[in-house]
Structure formats: C-alpha cells, structure tokens
Design an enzyme around this catalytic site. Structure first.
Site, short mmCIF file in Angstrom:
data_model
loop_
_atom_site.label_atom_id
_atom_site.label_comp_id
_atom_site.label_asym_id
_atom_site.label_seq_id
_atom_site.Cartn_x
_atom_site.Cartn_y
_atom_site.Cartn_z
N ASP A 78 0.81 -1.22 0.00
CA ASP A 78 0.00 0.00 0.00
C ASP A 78 0.84 1.27 0.00
O ASP A 78 0.32 2.37 0.09
CB ASP A 78 -0.95 0.01 1.20
CG ASP A 78 -0.23 0.00 2.53
OD1 ASP A 78 1.03 -0.12 2.52
OD2 ASP A 78 -0.89 0.13 3.59
N HIS A 171 17.92 27.55 -0.05
CA HIS A 171 17.33 28.57 -0.90
C HIS A 171 17.49 29.96 -0.30
O HIS A 171 17.80 30.92 -1.00
CB HIS A 171 15.85 28.26 -1.13
CG HIS A 171 15.18 29.17 -2.11
ND1 HIS A 171 15.59 29.30 -3.42
CD2 HIS A 171 14.13 30.03 -1.96
CE1 HIS A 171 14.83 30.18 -4.04
NE2 HIS A 171 13.93 30.63 -3.18
N LYS A 247 12.75 41.65 -12.66
CA LYS A 247 11.36 41.43 -13.05
C LYS A 247 10.45 42.29 -12.18
O LYS A 247 10.51 42.21 -10.95
CB LYS A 247 10.98 39.95 -12.88
CG LYS A 247 11.86 38.98 -13.65
CD LYS A 247 11.52 37.54 -13.31
CE LYS A 247 12.45 36.57 -13.99
NZ LYS A 247 12.16 35.17 -13.62
N ASP A 272 22.28 30.22 -10.06
CA ASP A 272 21.02 29.98 -9.38
C ASP A 272 21.19 28.79 -8.45
O ASP A 272 22.16 28.03 -8.59
CB ASP A 272 19.89 29.74 -10.38
CG ASP A 272 18.53 30.16 -9.85
OD1 ASP A 272 18.44 30.53 -8.67
OD2 ASP A 272 17.55 30.11 -10.61
#
Length: 372
Positions: A78, A171, A247, A272
């Site tokens: 499962d 990050h 941006k 990045d």
C-alpha cells in the site's frame, strides 16, 4: 587558470573592530580534494543512506573508506515505509544522508521514520545530511492563510529527534533560524565544486579573463556575490563583473523584464540554486543573448529537473550547464543535454564534513567565503 596549490589569501573580518588575519581558502580545497588524504573514521561513527540518492551516499562512503550502515528500507504493497536498522547503533554517533527531492513527501516520511527508528535504538547523536532541502522555497507567506512549509518541516525534523542538520546551498540562509538553538544548522557552500571543476577544465573565455556573473532575479544577487568572492580568491587573474535580470510585476500589464548591467560581447555565467522547470535559465539566456552576450553558461546547485526541464535547457541558448549531484540526474536527462551538462560531485565535500564533525573540528572553510 591559476593553480590553487600556492594560493594564500588575506581577508577582512565582518566586524571592523577585529584585526586583520589570514584566511587560507586554499586549505579547504586541498583537504577536500586531496587523493592522498586518508580519513580515519572513529568506531562510534556510522553513516546510513536513505533511498533518495544512494549513489551519492555510496560515493561519500567510498571517500571516507567505509561501508554504509546496513538497513532495510522498503515499501509495503500500500506504499507504507518499512524501516529496520540492522546495525548495533546504541551509543553511537549516526549520520543519515537523505535529499528530500522528488518524490518529496515519500522521501520526507522515510527520513522521519528513519530518525525515529534510530532514536528508539538509543543512539547518542543523529546528524541529518540533507543535500537538497525540499520545501525550501516555501519560506514565507504570500497569502494570509498560507503555510510556511520550510519552517514546518524544520519543526517536524526537530521534534522527531535530530541533533544537527547539514545542508547545501539553502534557498535562503534565514531558514537556519527556523530551527531552535538546540539543533545547529550548517549550510555548506557548493561553489568549491565549481572551483575544482574550473581548475581541471578551464573556461574558454573570449574576451579572455573576463566573466560576467548574472543573477536571474533580485533575490539571487547575494548568492551571485558569494560566487564572485570565491572566484576572486581562486582565480585572481579573471575579472568578474555582476549583472541582474530584474522582473517587475504590474497590476494590469504583463511582467516587465529588464537587464541591469552590461553584457554586450561578454562571457556570462548565470548563477542559481535550483533548476526546476528550466524556464528561468532558458528565459535568462534568451535575454542575455538578445542584449549581445557572446556566450551564456549556467550554474545551478540542485537539478530538480521537473517535467520537460531537460528539453527546455537543451533548446536554450546555454552553451554549458553546471549542476551538482545533490539530486541524482536521470540518465534520460543526461542524454538529452549530452555535452551541455556537467554534473559536479559534492561527495568529497560531504565526506570532509562528516570527518570534521566526528573529530569536532570546525566547518569554517566549508561554509563559503562570506562565512569568515
């Protein structure tokens, strides 16, 4: 390229009140990548691997000259996790290597249960090494009722019973503050892998010895500055400049994209931390080429490569893409990108980290040029 063997660099401390001292960045490179160094792992130290990136974990163990701890990690019909530790871990210092990459939730649950199983087996300490910290982009609220998943995962990890967390290129660095003072967090710098790669395979720059480092958005500027500091130390003969793609979103009109900095006729390297769909790097490369960049390359620490990311990058204006193996790149993606892609190993960096932690030595040099 200058050989790092003879490099000793002076630096200024963050506080202007501190005296000048000598910071030997070269030492971190030679210790991590020296083939002659023989690690001596203490008997009470044992390293385990989850299922997320067994290739990386095996390479780390090979660097340390040990075998990974024996454990059963399987799934019932499962989908439930079944974990059974087959080693005597009572009173020992345990390290678990497990990236929380896709499938993120499965790898997270496996990690939680692994920690719990070890804690129930009376280990002394648990250090979790998460090369890629999943949910790290959800570190603040964009809506009033939205969760802050990065902090929630941190709280669950802490409650499950870890003593120390090590990650690579989080990050945002402030994620370390989501953990209490009882669980120290070390955010390793991955750029040592890039320096090592450029030492062995120097970039073909035209004009020579000039490189423009580009942030694909405003939030990544500090990360690009860190890379610039590393390159200045490692390759003082290369002149580096910075540029940024900005941006701005307006309520009515579409997103306005503009370039800050001069890239005409320049060699550009986009920096990045995560490459997910590949669209950010692809669009950034198009903008740089449109503004007259001579060649465009990219470095991204974590190759999430969701969906058609490899295809997006393959048809982009990028001539070279550097990533690390914090997440294992699929063979199909490697074939699509072919000679564009270079995967840099963080195994030596993690092996050095484990060695220093079990010897209670400082990780100072492994945290990056900004972490004096």
């Amino acid at each position: 390229m200058r050989n790092l063997k003879y490099l000793v660099v002076p630096f200024l401390c963050k506080s202007s009140l501190l005296k000048l001292s000598t910071y030997n960045r070269e030492e971190s490179y030679t210790k991590v990548y020296s083939n002659q160094k023989q690690y001596k792992i203490e008997p009470q130290t044992i390293v385990f691997s989850g299922n997320s990136n067994t290739k990386l974990a095996n390479e780390v163990a090979q660097c340390l000259g040990i075998s990974l701890g024996k454990v059963i990690l399987e799934r019932f019909a499962d989908g439930e996790c079944n974990i059974q530790v087959l080693e005597n871990v009572r009173g020992r210092n345990v390290f678990i290597i497990q990236s929380t990459c896709p499938p993120v939730n499965e790898n997270l649950v496996e990690l939680f249960l692994f920690i719990s199983a070890l804690r129930r087996a009376s280990v002394k300490t648990i250090t979790v090494i998460i090369p890629y910290y999943g949910y790290s982009r959800q570190d603040h609220k964009l809506a009033k009722t939205e969760s802050i998943a990065a902090a929630d995962i941190a709280r669950i990890l802490e409650q499950t019973g870890i003593d120390h967390l090590v990650s690579i290129d989080l990050h945002r660095g402030q994620l370390q503050g989501a953990f209490s003072t009882s669980v120290p967090v070390d955010n390793l710098s991955p750029y040592i892998t890039l320096i090592h790669e450029l030492n062995n395979h120097p970039l073909k720059l035209s004009p020579p010895n000039e490189l423009t480092l580009v942030s694909p958005d405003f939030n990544g500027v500090s990360r690009v500055k860190k890379v610039q500091d590393e390159l200045k130390i490692a390759f003082p003969n290369i002149k580096t400049k910075l540029a940024m793609i900005y941006k701005s979103k307006h309520p009515v009109s579409e997103t306005e994209i503009s370039l800050v900095g001069d890239v005409h006729g320049k060699n550009c390297l986009i920096i990045d931390d995560i490459v997910d769909s590949g669209s950010t790097l692809k669009n950034a490369a198009e903008i740089l080429k449109r503004e007259g960049a001579k060649q465009v390359m990219a470095y991204s620490t974590h190759p999430v490569f969701s969906g058609k990311a490899a295809l997006n990058l393959g048809i982009s204006n990028l001539s070279k893409i550097y990533v690390t193996d914090t997440i294992q790149v699929k063979e199909l993606d490697k074939q699509i990108l072919y000679d564009k892609l270079s995967v840099l190993s963080v195994a030596p960096l993690l092996a050095e980290t484990i060695y220093r932690l079990q010897k209670r030595e400082s990780l100072h040099e492994l945290l990056g040029a900004h972490n004096f």
